[in-house]
Scaffold this motif. Structure first.
Motif, PDB file in Angstrom:
ATOM      1  N   VAL A  23      10.242 -28.174  23.391  1.00 11.09           N
ATOM      2  CA  VAL A  23       9.586 -27.098  22.635  1.00 11.09           C
ATOM      3  C   VAL A  23       9.070 -26.013  23.576  1.00 11.09           C
ATOM      4  N   ARG A  24       8.778 -24.866  23.000  1.00 12.35           N
ATOM      5  CA  ARG A  24       8.400 -23.680  23.765  1.00 12.35           C
ATOM      6  C   ARG A  24       7.176 -23.924  24.636  1.00 12.35           C
ATOM      7  N   HIS A  25       7.133 -23.197  25.734  1.00 15.56           N
ATOM      8  CA  HIS A  25       6.022 -23.304  26.671  1.00 15.56           C
ATOM      9  C   HIS A  25       5.975 -22.040  27.508  1.00 15.56           C
ATOM     10  N   ARG A  26       4.840 -21.808  28.143  1.00 14.49           N
ATOM     11  CA  ARG A  26       4.718 -20.660  29.031  1.00 14.49           C
ATOM     12  C   ARG A  26       5.573 -20.876  30.270  1.00 14.49           C
ATOM     13  N   VAL A  27       6.182 -19.814  30.740  1.00 11.74           N
ATOM     14  CA  VAL A  27       6.998 -19.891  31.945  1.00 11.74           C
ATOM     15  C   VAL A  27       6.124 -20.376  33.106  1.00 11.74           C
ATOM     16  N   SER A  46       6.446 -28.101  29.206  1.00  9.41           N
ATOM     17  CA  SER A  46       6.503 -28.157  27.752  1.00  9.41           C
ATOM     18  C   SER A  46       5.640 -29.305  27.242  1.00  9.41           C
ATOM     19  N   PRO A  47       4.954 -29.144  26.110  1.00 15.94           N
ATOM     20  CA  PRO A  47       4.167 -30.237  25.523  1.00 15.94           C
ATOM     21  C   PRO A  47       5.007 -31.444  25.122  1.00 15.94           C
ATOM     22  N   VAL A  48       6.294 -31.215  24.864  1.00 15.88           N
ATOM     23  CA  VAL A  48       7.199 -32.323  24.526  1.00 15.88           C
ATOM     24  C   VAL A  48       8.409 -32.227  25.454  1.00 15.88           C
ATOM     25  N   ARG A  49       8.576 -33.257  26.276  1.00  9.75           N
ATOM     26  CA  ARG A  49       9.699 -33.341  27.200  1.00  9.75           C
ATOM     27  C   ARG A  49      10.405 -34.686  27.006  1.00  9.75           C
ATOM     28  N   ILE A  50      11.689 -34.707  27.265  1.00  9.26           N
ATOM     29  CA  ILE A  50      12.441 -35.956  27.166  1.00  9.26           C
ATOM     30  C   ILE A  50      13.208 -36.177  28.467  1.00  9.26           C
ATOM     31  N   ALA A  51      13.345 -37.450  28.855  1.00 11.99           N
ATOM     32  CA  ALA A  51      13.991 -37.794  30.118  1.00 11.99           C
ATOM     33  C   ALA A  51      15.508 -37.826  30.018  1.00 11.99           C
ATOM     34  N   ASP A  56      16.684 -16.190  28.193  1.00 13.85           N
ATOM     35  CA  ASP A  56      16.117 -15.835  29.492  1.00 13.85           C
ATOM     36  C   ASP A  56      15.486 -14.442  29.469  1.00 13.85           C
ATOM     37  N   ALA A  57      16.098 -13.514  28.743  1.00 15.75           N
ATOM     38  CA  ALA A  57      15.525 -12.174  28.609  1.00 15.75           C
ATOM     39  C   ALA A  57      14.199 -12.235  27.853  1.00 15.75           C
ATOM     40  N   TYR A  58      14.168 -13.050  26.792  1.00 14.83           N
ATOM     41  CA  TYR A  58      12.927 -13.213  26.013  1.00 14.83           C
ATOM     42  C   TYR A  58      11.821 -13.812  26.873  1.00 14.83           C
ATOM     43  N   ALA A  59      12.178 -14.773  27.700  1.00 16.47           N
ATOM     44  CA  ALA A  59      11.190 -15.395  28.585  1.00 16.47           C
ATOM     45  C   ALA A  59      10.648 -14.380  29.595  1.00 16.47           C
ATOM     46  N   ALA A  60      11.520 -13.551  30.131  1.00 17.14           N
ATOM     47  CA  ALA A  60      11.090 -12.542  31.103  1.00 17.14           C
ATOM     48  C   ALA A  60      10.171 -11.509  30.457  1.00 17.14           C
ATOM     49  N   GLU A  61      10.429 -11.155  29.203  1.00 18.92           N
ATOM     50  CA  GLU A  61       9.638 -10.141  28.505  1.00 18.92           C
ATOM     51  C   GLU A  61       8.292 -10.679  28.024  1.00 18.92           C
ATOM     52  N   THR A  62       8.277 -11.914  27.526  1.00 20.33           N
ATOM     53  CA  THR A  62       7.092 -12.441  26.847  1.00 20.33           C
ATOM     54  C   THR A  62       6.340 -13.501  27.632  1.00 20.33           C
ATOM     55  N   GLY A  63       6.984 -14.084  28.639  1.00 18.30           N
ATOM     56  CA  GLY A  63       6.358 -15.185  29.365  1.00 18.30           C
ATOM     57  C   GLY A  63       6.458 -16.510  28.633  1.00 18.30           C
ATOM     58  N   MET A  64       7.213 -16.556  27.508  1.00 16.13           N
ATOM     59  CA  MET A  64       7.385 -17.778  26.726  1.00 16.13           C
ATOM     60  C   MET A  64       8.840 -18.235  26.811  1.00 16.13           C
ATOM     61  N   LEU A  92      14.513 -15.688  15.385  1.00 18.12           N
ATOM     62  CA  LEU A  92      13.799 -16.953  15.193  1.00 18.12           C
ATOM     63  C   LEU A  92      12.727 -17.166  16.253  1.00 18.12           C
ATOM     64  N   ALA A  93      12.995 -16.748  17.475  1.00 15.77           N
ATOM     65  CA  ALA A  93      11.987 -16.875  18.531  1.00 15.77           C
ATOM     66  C   ALA A  93      10.767 -16.027  18.210  1.00 15.77           C
ATOM     67  N   GLU A  94      10.986 -14.808  17.739  1.00 20.52           N
ATOM     68  CA  GLU A  94       9.870 -13.933  17.381  1.00 20.52           C
ATOM     69  C   GLU A  94       9.134 -14.438  16.149  1.00 20.52           C
ATOM     70  N   ALA A  95       9.823 -15.181  15.291  1.00 19.62           N
ATOM     71  CA  ALA A  95       9.175 -15.774  14.116  1.00 19.62           C
ATOM     72  C   ALA A  95       8.266 -16.940  14.514  1.00 19.62           C
ATOM     73  N   GLY A  96       8.489 -17.494  15.728  1.00 20.67           N
ATOM     74  CA  GLY A  96       7.645 -18.580  16.202  1.00 20.67           C
ATOM     75  C   GLY A  96       8.349 -19.915  16.370  1.00 20.67           C
ATOM     76  N   ALA A  97       9.694 -19.934  16.318  1.00 16.95           N
ATOM     77  CA  ALA A  97      10.431 -21.189  16.486  1.00 16.95           C
ATOM     78  C   ALA A  97      10.133 -21.786  17.865  1.00 16.95           C
ATOM     79  N   ASP A  98       9.982 -23.103  17.919  1.00 21.16           N
ATOM     80  CA  ASP A  98       9.688 -23.781  19.178  1.00 21.16           C
ATOM     81  C   ASP A  98      10.947 -24.124  19.957  1.00 21.16           C
ATOM     82  N   PHE A  99      12.077 -24.208  19.302  1.00 17.18           N
ATOM     83  CA  PHE A  99      13.377 -24.257  19.962  1.00 17.18           C
ATOM     84  C   PHE A  99      14.395 -23.742  18.967  1.00 17.18           C
ATOM     85  N   VAL A 100      15.578 -23.393  19.452  1.00 15.94           N
ATOM     86  CA  VAL A 100      16.612 -22.841  18.578  1.00 15.94           C
ATOM     87  C   VAL A 100      17.910 -23.606  18.795  1.00 15.94           C
ATOM     88  N   LYS A 101      18.513 -24.048  17.681  1.00 14.07           N
ATOM     89  CA  LYS A 101      19.787 -24.764  17.743  1.00 14.07           C
ATOM     90  C   LYS A 101      20.957 -23.789  17.652  1.00 14.07           C
TER      91      LYS A 101
END
Length: 497
Positions: free
Chosen positions: A37-41, A45-50, A341-349, A299-308
């Protein structure tokens, strides 16, 4: 009309070029851990899987049993939403009742149950013992346990009741519900036990089995929450989310995911906004499916925590044949990952990307991860295993598992595909996939392959792999070079290796 200046590419059209393998780049040093799920760069992430694998939101795939098995090996399952809310809630609760190393009893019998009935029940599951309670339910008063070593049908008779052969409560070594797994294992070895019942008063909470000890060591990367309970996801839709989401949150679902063949819609945005308005950032919800940058950004701007990512690429999906909609999975991933990656660079998310579909072989998973996918959602892959809920059948001497798409008439998942009432035309098919055995064995093999690929590419983390991987398109001539006919040796004929 607009025509894109590109050829729609599949994952099968790419190969990886080897990178420099350093002394530090060994399979033991490869870390497949990934954010869900989404997290600050720069933060975790609050939820990680191995293990970067999650199971598809499908009736034929994501049962509670499979969810537990997948969580044990570090992945995550999404319980399907094509069922009444109460049934899905119970599926989630069934998974959350499991703590890593602690089994929730699958077989609970009454004192009047016969040995013949117990023998049949023990043969159907992997638990190894049956729990005897006063009313035969998991919530009943604990009376004792009985396993295959406690009786013999020919000697004691199938009609004899369990109380004659069970190990009674007052004869057993038990542990309180507050015990840790390490202390429970210590008790098992110190007291030479095969099973340790864990009790809260006179009610059974869980079982710790001696034969699971090695599994505890093997599955040290299990997906668990802060209370050591297995993590589990749950699918939701854009119609009854106002009722379904609160019920799933109450049941303990760790991650939610909107389940739709087309995620680029205002309906998904409204569902995400409902979750945000009601729970803020405390509840995680993914969205999709999409195939381009525009939809990801929406969807990212709507607040989605991940996108399929993926439309029409699944082995069981015929959306492209029916509606002419979709995109090659490689092309879709490359476009969406660039926008992520562009969204992360712009928003820090950072909003993780899930590759869903278009994976026909294990190496396709490596290609998808190299393209930038954070984790992979699989249907056919998991449907082949013992833990999948579908039937194992024999066809022409070979074993298969039943497998059907959510867009098939068998599934009748009209909500997922935007149909009103019953499905008016199919976007998925109903068939079989070759039976492959246990989930743990197969996922273990897939992890080994992924690590070997990353080592050859000089990467020890998925982030390194994505940033440094070099991909090349494969020509038709390259395919021909790899398809020269070779008569394979049958081991039963010649095992001289």
């Amino acid at each position: 009309m607009k025509i894109l200046d590109e050829t729609s590419r599949t994952l099968n059209e790419f190969l990886l070029l080897p990178g420099l393998t350093t002394e530090e780049c060994t399979p033991d040093n490869v870390d497949l851990t990934t954010p869900v799920v989404r997290h600050r760069v720069g933060e975790q992430s609050p939820v990680r899987i191995a293990t970067p694998l999650v199971s598809a939101i499908m009736q034929a795939v994501s049962s509670p049993r499979l969810a537990v098995a997948l969580a044990e090996v570090g992945g995550l399952s999404f319980v399907h939403q094509n069922q009444p809310i109460g049934a899905q809630v119970e599926d989630v609760r069934a998974v959350k009742r499991h703590k890593a190393g602690f089994r929730t009893s699958e077989i609970n019998v009454k004192p009047s149950t016969t040995l013949g009935e117990v023998a049949q029940l023990l043969g159907d599951v992997d638990q190894g013992v049956a729990v005897v309670t006063d009313d035969g339910s998991a919530e009943g008063r604990f009376l004792g346990i009985i396993g295959p070593d406690d009786f013999h049908l020919h000697r004691h008779g199938s009609g004899e009741v369990v109380t004659a052969r069970m190990r009674a409560y007052d004869e057993l070594t038990t542990a309180p519900a507050t015990i840790s797994l390490s202390d429970a294992n210590e008790m098992i070895w110190a007291n030479r036990l095969d099973v340790l019942p864990v009790l809260d008063g006179d009610r059974l909470v869980s079982l710790v089995l001696k034969r699971d000890y090695q599994a505890h060591k093997t599955f040290h990367n299990a997906s668990v929450d802060s209370r050591k309970r297995f993590r589990v996801g749950a699918g939701i839709n854009s119609r009854d989310y106002a009722d379904r989401v609160p019920a799933l949150v109450e049941a303990g679902a760790d991650v939610l995911c909107l389940d739709s063949s087309d995620g680029y819609s205002v309906y998904q945005k409204k569902a995400i906004e409902f979750v945000r308005d009601r729970y803020g950032e405390k509840v995680f919800v993914g969205a999709g499916n999409v195939v381009d940058a525009r939809a990801f950004r929406y969807l990212a701007e709507a607040g989605a925590d991940f996108v399929k990512v993926g439309i029409g690429g699944g082995s069981i999906c015929i959306t492209r044949d029916q509606k002419g909609i979709g995109r090659g999975q490689a092309s879709a991933l490359i476009d969406v990952v660039r926008e992520r990656d562009a969204y992360a660079a712009e928003t820090g998310m950072y909003v993780p990307v899930c590759c869903d579909g278009g994976l026909l072989a294990d190496y396709h998973m490596a290609i998808a991860l190299a393209c930038g996918a954070d984790f992979i959602m699989l249907g056919r892959y998991f449907a082949r295993f013992d833990e999948a809920p579908s039937r194992k059948v024999r066809v022409e001497g070979q074993f298969f598992k039943e497998y059907w798409g959510e867009g098939s008439r068998r599934a009748q998942n009209a909500a997922r595909y935007g149909h009103t009432g019953e499905i008016s035309f199919e976007e998925g098919v109903d068939g079989f996939v070759p039976y492959a055995g246990s989930l743990a064995d197969n996922v273990g093999l897939t992890r080994t392959k992924l690590k070997a690929t990353m080592v050859s590419c000089g990467a020890t983390t998925l982030r390194d792999f994505h940033e440094n991987a070099v991909l090349v398109q494969v020509s038709e001539r390259s395919y021909e070079q790899n398809t020269a006919e070779v008569r394979l040796r049958k081991r039963s004929v010649d095992a001289g290796e």
